[in-house]
Write an enzyme that holds these catalytic residues in place. Sequence first.
Site, PDB file in Angstrom:
ATOM      1  N   ASP A  88      88.847 -68.535  27.959  1.00  0.00           N
ATOM      2  CA  ASP A  88      88.150 -67.320  27.523  1.00  0.00           C
ATOM      3  C   ASP A  88      86.647 -67.558  27.474  1.00  0.00           C
ATOM      4  O   ASP A  88      86.162 -68.591  27.937  1.00  0.00           O
ATOM      5  CB  ASP A  88      88.699 -66.845  26.166  1.00  0.00           C
ATOM      6  N   LYS A 113      87.275 -61.783  26.534  1.00  0.00           N
ATOM      7  CA  LYS A 113      86.599 -60.481  26.528  1.00  0.00           C
ATOM      8  C   LYS A 113      85.575 -60.412  27.649  1.00  0.00           C
ATOM      9  O   LYS A 113      84.826 -61.340  27.885  1.00  0.00           O
ATOM     10  CB  LYS A 113      85.835 -60.313  25.211  1.00  0.00           C
ATOM     11  N   MET A 136      83.297 -66.475  13.033  1.00  0.00           N
ATOM     12  CA  MET A 136      83.303 -65.040  13.333  1.00  0.00           C
ATOM     13  C   MET A 136      82.667 -64.245  12.186  1.00  0.00           C
ATOM     14  O   MET A 136      83.153 -63.180  11.810  1.00  0.00           O
ATOM     15  CB  MET A 136      84.736 -64.551  13.598  1.00  0.00           C
TER      16      MET A 136
HETATM   17  C1  LIG Z   1      87.985 -67.406  17.758  1.00  0.00           C
HETATM   18  S1  LIG Z   1      87.003 -68.537  16.871  1.00  0.00           S
HETATM   19  C2  LIG Z   1      87.494 -70.039  17.605  1.00  0.00           C
HETATM   20  C3  LIG Z   1      87.169 -71.241  16.820  1.00  0.00           C
HETATM   21  C4  LIG Z   1      87.562 -72.517  17.510  1.00  0.00           C
HETATM   22  N1  LIG Z   1      88.988 -72.642  17.644  1.00  0.00           N
HETATM   23  C5  LIG Z   1      87.019 -73.763  16.821  1.00  0.00           C
HETATM   24  O1  LIG Z   1      87.776 -74.606  16.346  1.00  0.00           O
HETATM   25  O2  LIG Z   1      85.777 -73.887  16.801  1.00  0.00           O
HETATM   26  C6  LIG Z   1      85.435 -68.223  17.519  1.00  0.00           C
HETATM   27  C7  LIG Z   1      84.323 -68.471  16.535  1.00  0.00           C
HETATM   28  O3  LIG Z   1      84.073 -69.852  16.431  1.00  0.00           O
HETATM   29  C8  LIG Z   1      82.688 -70.051  16.194  1.00  0.00           C
HETATM   30  N2  LIG Z   1      82.159 -70.856  17.290  1.00  0.00           N
HETATM   31  C9  LIG Z   1      82.834 -71.399  18.294  1.00  0.00           C
HETATM   32  N3  LIG Z   1      82.023 -72.106  19.095  1.00  0.00           N
HETATM   33  C10 LIG Z   1      80.791 -72.003  18.569  1.00  0.00           C
HETATM   34  C11 LIG Z   1      79.512 -72.511  18.932  1.00  0.00           C
HETATM   35  N4  LIG Z   1      79.345 -73.271  20.004  1.00  0.00           N
HETATM   36  N5  LIG Z   1      78.458 -72.200  18.146  1.00  0.00           N
HETATM   37  C12 LIG Z   1      78.612 -71.444  17.069  1.00  0.00           C
HETATM   38  N6  LIG Z   1      79.787 -70.940  16.674  1.00  0.00           N
HETATM   39  C13 LIG Z   1      80.863 -71.216  17.414  1.00  0.00           C
HETATM   40  C14 LIG Z   1      82.033 -68.701  16.136  1.00  0.00           C
HETATM   41  O4  LIG Z   1      82.008 -68.310  14.794  1.00  0.00           O
HETATM   42  C15 LIG Z   1      83.005 -67.868  16.935  1.00  0.00           C
HETATM   43  O5  LIG Z   1      82.913 -66.506  16.584  1.00  0.00           O
END
Ligand SMILES: C[S@@+](CC[C@H](N)C(=O)[O-])C[C@H]1O[C@@H](n2cnc3c(N)ncnc32)[C@H](O)[C@@H]1O
Length: 461
Positions: A253, A275, A389
């Site tokens: 994704d 998305k 998120m």
């Molecule tokens: C659906 S969640 C997935 C989280 C993921 N499984 C993890 O362990 O990081 C997505 C959210 O993770 C956070 N996120 C993931 N990668 C990020 C990054 N490189 N920088 C900042 N926030 C991040 C954000 O808050 C984003 O909206």
Amino acid sequence: MNDDAFLPVALRLDDAEILIVGGGGIAANKTRLVMSRGATIHVIARALGPEMRRWHEEGRFRLAGESVGAALLDALLPRMRAVFAATDDEAVNRLVADRARAHNVLVCAVDDPEPSSFITPAIIDRRPVQIAIMTGGAAPVLARRLRLQIEALLPEGLGRLARFMRGRRPWIRERLPEVTARRRAWEMFVDGPGAEAALAGRDDAAQAALERAVSGHSRVGEAWLVGAGPGDPDMLTLAALRLMQNCDSVLYDQLIPEAILERVRRDAVRVFVGKQKSRHSLPQAEINAELIRRAQAGERVLRLKGGDPFIFGRGGEEMEALLAAGVRVRVIPGITAASGCGALAGIPLTHRDCAQICVFLTGHARADGTLALDWPTLARRGQTLVIYMGLTPLAELCARLTEHGLPPDWPAAVIERGTRPDQRVHAGTLATLAALARERAVSSPALIIIGEVVRHRGAVG
Ligand SMILES: C[S@@+](CC[C@H](N)C(=O)[O-])C[C@H]1O[C@@H](n2cnc3c(N)ncnc32)[C@H](O)[C@@H]1O
């Protein structure tokens, strides 16, 4: 000319004539390089160094002349597949390069990429396995350093293993005519004790292992839920990388940047399930169904997920659906956004002075748009809140935490595109953070960290 202009290809030399201009150490290096590939070598040199002299006496090359006169070059060049201008005189090398280019013959002016039509990479030689490392002429010292590091990782018997595999190709093709089945049998062999046996020269044991791999093979698919970390490819685990390089298809994704996708096996089928501007992500049930369909068709399907698959990634649901369908599942953890972003922003998540608890929570709103969170528990001192998120509801989050007892000047930060080359960190307080994020047009993915640990932020780099 730019550093990206050189494409690594391998030049066949066993049926070729090669011209080397120069007789000293530089020329000896190039002569050594081409000598073992079966080429007929011609040398133009005023004088020969000790090594070149010995090779000349042994008849390893023919001395074609002493100086690079136009007449001699014009006579020789049309027959040559390639030329090395390998004297220690740049002007002479450039003259040779000009003549060679005029004759449309490949030329390498040593240590001088500009007039060259090819350059030689640093080579790791475990023939038939050869590894070439190039920096496009930008940093040969770096290439040599990398070569040393890679050399150290490669078993000495690699060439032996490759020769064993080459020898068995007709045999295995006969038994497994189907390409995917054959590739899997080879992978099973390479990952198992058979490869170790071939590396050690124990061909009988290697053959027995290969026979087991061929007969034990069946088209049973698997699903691999793999955490890809927060975006920086350096944060992939070795297990993730190995599975990425062995999968038949990958579902990914928008959290997976191209730099990570590039490390997936090139001929794996890529399926985007995230998305896009015009549409929402594929519903979870459809993603599950696609994973099951592919695994049941015998594929090793990789579900590559941002961060860790079991942290706000719906990996749990995917695992349950797959297991319920009878599919074998492997889960590989990844560095979650909290640890990746915290580390690269220099914000510790716990600290003996101020944070004994660290809570990961999601700011994803319910269908009615409200945040169903346990505010009294969250609005406590002595802990860090890491909110995934949380960008959209940031103003509400900060307001509710203040309402439930945290002071307005309580430290808070947003980390935007954490660990990626364009990472931005915005530090403020519960009172200021939402406005700051709006003002600076912070966009997703973004992670919120709230707590006194933000004050301990260090200038890491
Ligand atoms: C659906 S969640 C997935 C989280 C993921 N499984 C993890 O362990 O990081 C997505 C959210 O993770 C956070 N996120 C993931 N990668 C990020 C990054 N490189 N920088 C900042 N926030 C991040 C954000 O808050 C984003 O909206």
